[in-house]
Design a protein around this motif. Structure first.
Motif, PDB file in Angstrom:
ATOM      1  N   SER A  52     -84.165  70.166  83.222  1.00  0.00           N
ATOM      2  CA  SER A  52     -85.158  70.312  82.159  1.00  0.00           C
ATOM      3  C   SER A  52     -84.465  70.560  80.820  1.00  0.00           C
ATOM      4  N   SER A  53     -85.193  70.275  79.758  1.00  0.00           N
ATOM      5  CA  SER A  53     -84.640  70.440  78.419  1.00  0.00           C
ATOM      6  C   SER A  53     -84.310  71.903  78.129  1.00  0.00           C
ATOM      7  N   PRO A  54     -83.382  72.136  77.179  1.00  0.00           N
ATOM      8  CA  PRO A  54     -82.915  73.503  76.891  1.00  0.00           C
ATOM      9  C   PRO A  54     -84.024  74.402  76.351  1.00  0.00           C
ATOM     10  N   PRO A  55     -83.777  75.712  76.357  1.00  0.00           N
ATOM     11  CA  PRO A  55     -84.798  76.660  75.890  1.00  0.00           C
ATOM     12  C   PRO A  55     -85.281  76.420  74.465  1.00  0.00           C
ATOM     13  N   TRP A  56     -84.387  75.951  73.578  1.00  0.00           N
ATOM     14  CA  TRP A  56     -84.862  75.724  72.212  1.00  0.00           C
ATOM     15  C   TRP A  56     -85.922  74.614  72.163  1.00  0.00           C
ATOM     16  N   VAL A  57     -85.893  73.678  73.119  1.00  0.00           N
ATOM     17  CA  VAL A  57     -86.931  72.648  73.165  1.00  0.00           C
ATOM     18  C   VAL A  57     -88.263  73.267  73.578  1.00  0.00           C
ATOM     19  N   VAL A 109     -93.771  73.764  81.165  1.00  0.00           N
ATOM     20  CA  VAL A 109     -94.317  74.267  82.425  1.00  0.00           C
ATOM     21  C   VAL A 109     -93.269  74.410  83.531  1.00  0.00           C
ATOM     22  N   VAL A 110     -92.003  74.199  83.216  1.00  0.00           N
ATOM     23  CA  VAL A 110     -90.934  74.525  84.155  1.00  0.00           C
ATOM     24  C   VAL A 110     -89.916  75.377  83.404  1.00  0.00           C
ATOM     25  N   LYS A 111     -89.046  76.012  84.137  1.00  0.00           N
ATOM     26  CA  LYS A 111     -88.007  76.818  83.497  1.00  0.00           C
ATOM     27  C   LYS A 111     -87.110  75.904  82.666  1.00  0.00           C
ATOM     28  N   PRO A 112     -86.908  76.212  81.383  1.00  0.00           N
ATOM     29  CA  PRO A 112     -86.076  75.338  80.556  1.00  0.00           C
ATOM     30  C   PRO A 112     -84.591  75.478  80.890  1.00  0.00           C
ATOM     31  N   GLY A 113     -83.861  74.379  80.704  1.00  0.00           N
ATOM     32  CA  GLY A 113     -82.424  74.391  80.922  1.00  0.00           C
ATOM     33  C   GLY A 113     -82.027  74.618  82.359  1.00  0.00           C
ATOM     34  N   ALA A 114     -82.850  74.130  83.305  1.00  0.00           N
ATOM     35  CA  ALA A 114     -82.597  74.401  84.726  1.00  0.00           C
ATOM     36  C   ALA A 114     -82.683  73.110  85.528  1.00  0.00           C
ATOM     37  N   ARG A 115     -82.014  73.123  86.671  1.00  0.00           N
ATOM     38  CA  ARG A 115     -82.143  71.998  87.597  1.00  0.00           C
ATOM     39  C   ARG A 115     -83.490  72.117  88.310  1.00  0.00           C
ATOM     40  N   VAL A 116     -84.237  71.014  88.343  1.00  0.00           N
ATOM     41  CA  VAL A 116     -85.566  71.036  88.960  1.00  0.00           C
ATOM     42  C   VAL A 116     -85.703  69.857  89.918  1.00  0.00           C
ATOM     43  N   SER A 117     -86.576  70.008  90.878  1.00  0.00           N
ATOM     44  CA  SER A 117     -86.802  68.959  91.867  1.00  0.00           C
ATOM     45  C   SER A 117     -88.054  68.157  91.507  1.00  0.00           C
ATOM     46  N   ASP A 118     -88.211  67.005  92.149  1.00  0.00           N
ATOM     47  CA  ASP A 118     -89.443  66.229  91.984  1.00  0.00           C
ATOM     48  C   ASP A 118     -90.655  67.053  92.373  1.00  0.00           C
ATOM     49  N   GLU A 119     -90.499  67.834  93.438  1.00  0.00           N
ATOM     50  CA  GLU A 119     -91.612  68.651  93.919  1.00  0.00           C
ATOM     51  C   GLU A 119     -91.998  69.720  92.892  1.00  0.00           C
ATOM     52  N   GLN A 120     -91.021  70.296  92.213  1.00  0.00           N
ATOM     53  CA  GLN A 120     -91.335  71.293  91.182  1.00  0.00           C
ATOM     54  C   GLN A 120     -92.068  70.661  90.005  1.00  0.00           C
TER      55      GLN A 120
END
Length: 265
Positions: free
Chosen positions: A161-166, A178-189
């Motif tokens: 996901s894009s960094p926190p400043w985004v 709607v997801v944690k910024p700057g983190a690896r995320v899955s399709d399911e998330q």
């Protein structure tokens, strides 16, 4: 990794920038005359065409070239690769490694570079201009209740996901990340977050992300953004360059959200 304090006059500075964000800040400060090399991406965000091009803090095969340029300071920013940083540290120059996460961090980085180049007043003016521009964008942004749910992506495989400043830019434009910024995320998330809008700003790709194939999997087929064709490509340098280019990035997010508001009216 802050550089050692030095009494070296600004005229003696020879700066190699390994990050477009650093280059954009230095140019906005009026300190571009101290640059002796930049990355090949820097010309996308700053007037530096004609300067020698070198690698960055992630992948860099230009160490001999940098050495021959006799820099007094090397500046870089996220992302870093440990092996690349280890090689950078063998060059006899100070190394400033920036790791901003928020808009406040970016302001602090501006003042750090302004201090090094003896342009503190210019640094304050730049921060003031950026804050005024962000405030104007916020005042003229579309108004929502509740805010549209947004997933912004910086890299597709693995999804990051894009960094926190985004996330901050999205909020000032009237949306919600709607997801944690700057983190690896899955399709399911991504699917469970059910974003109304998806922004693709893949690092080092410009505007070449393909919204048709980015989420062509069963997990995401019922995501509102995908079902309603609200997947937008944003030039990556507008969201992934923690510096003055974020003003244009915020304007682009605001434009997209105003379009969504028109659809929902």
């Amino acid at each position: 990794m802050a550089p050692r304090r030095t009494s070296k006059p600004a005229a003696a500075l020879r700066i190699v920038s390994l990050a477009p964000s650093c280059t954009s800040i230095l140019c906005a400060l009026g300190a571009n005359r101290y640059l002796v090399a930049v990355t090949r991406w820097c010309a996308d965000v700053a007037p530096v065409r004609g300067l020698p091009a070198v690698g960055d803090c992630w992948r860099n095969e230009s160490f001999q070239k940098i050495f021959r340029l006799r820099p007094t300071l090397i500046v870089g920013s996220v992302p870093f690769h440990s092996k690349t940083v280890a090689r950078i540290l063998t060059i006899p120059a100070q190394f400033l490694a920036l790791n901003p996460r928020s808009l406040a961090d970016i302001a602090a980085d501006i003042m750090t570079l302004a201090g090094i180049t003896h342009r503190v007043a210019d640094g304050r003016r730049l921060i003031h201009r950026m804050r005024n521009d962000f405030a104007k964008i916020q005042r003229t942004a579309a108004k929502f209740s509740p805010p549209p749910r947004i997933y912004s992506e910086a890299w597709p495989n693995p999804r990051i996901s894009s960094p926190p400043w985004v996330a901050e830019l999205i909020a000032l434009c009237g949306g919600e990340m709607v997801v944690k910024p700057g983190a690896r995320v899955s399709d399911e998330q991504v699917a469970s977050a059910r974003p109304d809008i998806i922004l693709l700003a893949w690092a080092a790709t410009g505007d070449r992300a393909n919204p048709r194939t980015a989420f062509s999997n069963a997990a995401c087929k019922d995501v509102p953004a995908i079902r309603n064709n609200r997947v937008f490509v944003v030039q990556d340098e507008l969201l992934n360059t923690p510096g003055p280019p974020l003003i244009a990035g915020a304007r682009e997010i605001s434009r997209i959200l105003k379009g969504f508001a028109g659809e929902s009216a």
